[in-house]
Design a protein around this motif. Structure first.
Motif, PDB file in Angstrom:
ATOM      1  N   ARG A  10       0.849  -1.191   0.000  1.00  0.00           N
ATOM      2  CA  ARG A  10       0.000   0.000   0.000  1.00  0.00           C
ATOM      3  C   ARG A  10       0.883   1.239   0.000  1.00  0.00           C
ATOM      4  O   ARG A  10       2.018   1.193   0.454  1.00  0.00           O
ATOM      5  N   LYS A  11       0.344   2.322  -0.493  1.00  0.00           N
ATOM      6  CA  LYS A  11       1.107   3.558  -0.632  1.00  0.00           C
ATOM      7  C   LYS A  11       0.615   4.591   0.373  1.00  0.00           C
ATOM      8  O   LYS A  11      -0.580   4.709   0.638  1.00  0.00           O
ATOM      9  N   ILE A  12       1.576   5.352   0.913  1.00  0.00           N
ATOM     10  CA  ILE A  12       1.258   6.456   1.812  1.00  0.00           C
ATOM     11  C   ILE A  12       2.285   7.560   1.569  1.00  0.00           C
ATOM     12  O   ILE A  12       3.459   7.288   1.319  1.00  0.00           O
ATOM     13  N   THR A  13       1.833   8.795   1.612  1.00  0.00           N
ATOM     14  CA  THR A  13       2.719   9.946   1.455  1.00  0.00           C
ATOM     15  C   THR A  13       2.813  10.664   2.800  1.00  0.00           C
ATOM     16  O   THR A  13       1.797  11.011   3.403  1.00  0.00           O
ATOM     17  N   VAL A  14       4.045  10.839   3.261  1.00  0.00           N
ATOM     18  CA  VAL A  14       4.303  11.535   4.522  1.00  0.00           C
ATOM     19  C   VAL A  14       5.344  12.607   4.238  1.00  0.00           C
ATOM     20  O   VAL A  14       6.427  12.310   3.731  1.00  0.00           O
ATOM     21  N   GLU A  15       4.994  13.849   4.548  1.00  0.00           N
ATOM     22  CA  GLU A  15       5.888  14.990   4.331  1.00  0.00           C
ATOM     23  C   GLU A  15       6.428  15.004   2.896  1.00  0.00           C
ATOM     24  O   GLU A  15       7.631  15.101   2.667  1.00  0.00           O
ATOM     25  N   ASP A  16       5.530  14.860   1.930  1.00  0.00           N
ATOM     26  CA  ASP A  16       5.831  14.905   0.489  1.00  0.00           C
ATOM     27  C   ASP A  16       6.730  13.771  -0.001  1.00  0.00           C
ATOM     28  O   ASP A  16       7.301  13.859  -1.082  1.00  0.00           O
ATOM     29  N   THR A  17       6.870  12.714   0.776  1.00  0.00           N
ATOM     30  CA  THR A  17       7.680  11.560   0.379  1.00  0.00           C
ATOM     31  C   THR A  17       6.771  10.338   0.314  1.00  0.00           C
ATOM     32  O   THR A  17       5.953  10.107   1.217  1.00  0.00           O
ATOM     33  N   VAL A  18       6.934   9.536  -0.743  1.00  0.00           N
ATOM     34  CA  VAL A  18       6.096   8.355  -0.941  1.00  0.00           C
ATOM     35  C   VAL A  18       6.765   7.132  -0.319  1.00  0.00           C
ATOM     36  O   VAL A  18       7.954   6.872  -0.540  1.00  0.00           O
ATOM     37  N   TYR A  19       5.978   6.405   0.465  1.00  0.00           N
ATOM     38  CA  TYR A  19       6.410   5.159   1.099  1.00  0.00           C
ATOM     39  C   TYR A  19       5.440   4.057   0.704  1.00  0.00           C
ATOM     40  O   TYR A  19       4.274   4.321   0.398  1.00  0.00           O
TER      41      TYR A  19
END
Length: 136
Positions: free
Chosen positions: A4-13
């Motif tokens: 699954r994808k999540i964006t935290v502080e403009d960074t994709v994880y």
């Protein structure tokens, strides 16, 4: 299992959650693995070692009510929700993981304790006595 994808502080994880258990024991695991997008060789891993119930299963799989010690209020904590994955990422970043470097093993129950939750009930049953004696 699909990441699954999540964006935290403009960074994709990318992340995944995996449940496991040891046969003939009451010990279960719930592991969160998080990758910086494009860096699958250097994940952040948070491992929750807890109990497994024959009927209820792993308590962390679908969410559990945890008491926030500061407010004495119960909160439903579900690691399938991005809010908690974000907390894991922010904690990893705070402790030195940048996504391109290997991270140290993170004990999930200790992580929850650091967030202010009471986790004594979720300690594996055979380790519970040891934990109680240690903290008396």
């Amino acid at each position: 299992m699909t990441l699954r994808k999540i964006t935290v502080e403009d960074t994709v994880y990318l992340y995944k959650c995996v449940v496991g258990f040891a046969i003939n024991t009451e010990i279960a695991t719930f592991e969160i693995t998080i990758f910086l997008n494009g860096y699958k060789q250097t994940p952040l891993k948070i491992s929750f070692i807890t109990w497994e119930d024959l009927y209820a299963g792993n308590p962390l799989k679908t969410g559990v009510k945890l008491t926030k010690l500061s407010t004495k209020q119960e909160e439903l904590v579900n690691f399938n929700k991005p809010k908690y994955i974000r907390e894991c990422i922010l904690d990893g970043l705070k402790t030195g993981w940048k996504g391109k470097n290997k991270a140290a093993f993170i004990d999930g129950l200790e992580f929850l304790k650091a967030l202010g939750y009471d986790v004594v009930f979720y300690i594996p049953k055979r380790d519970l006595l040891w934990h109680i004696e240690k903290n008396i």
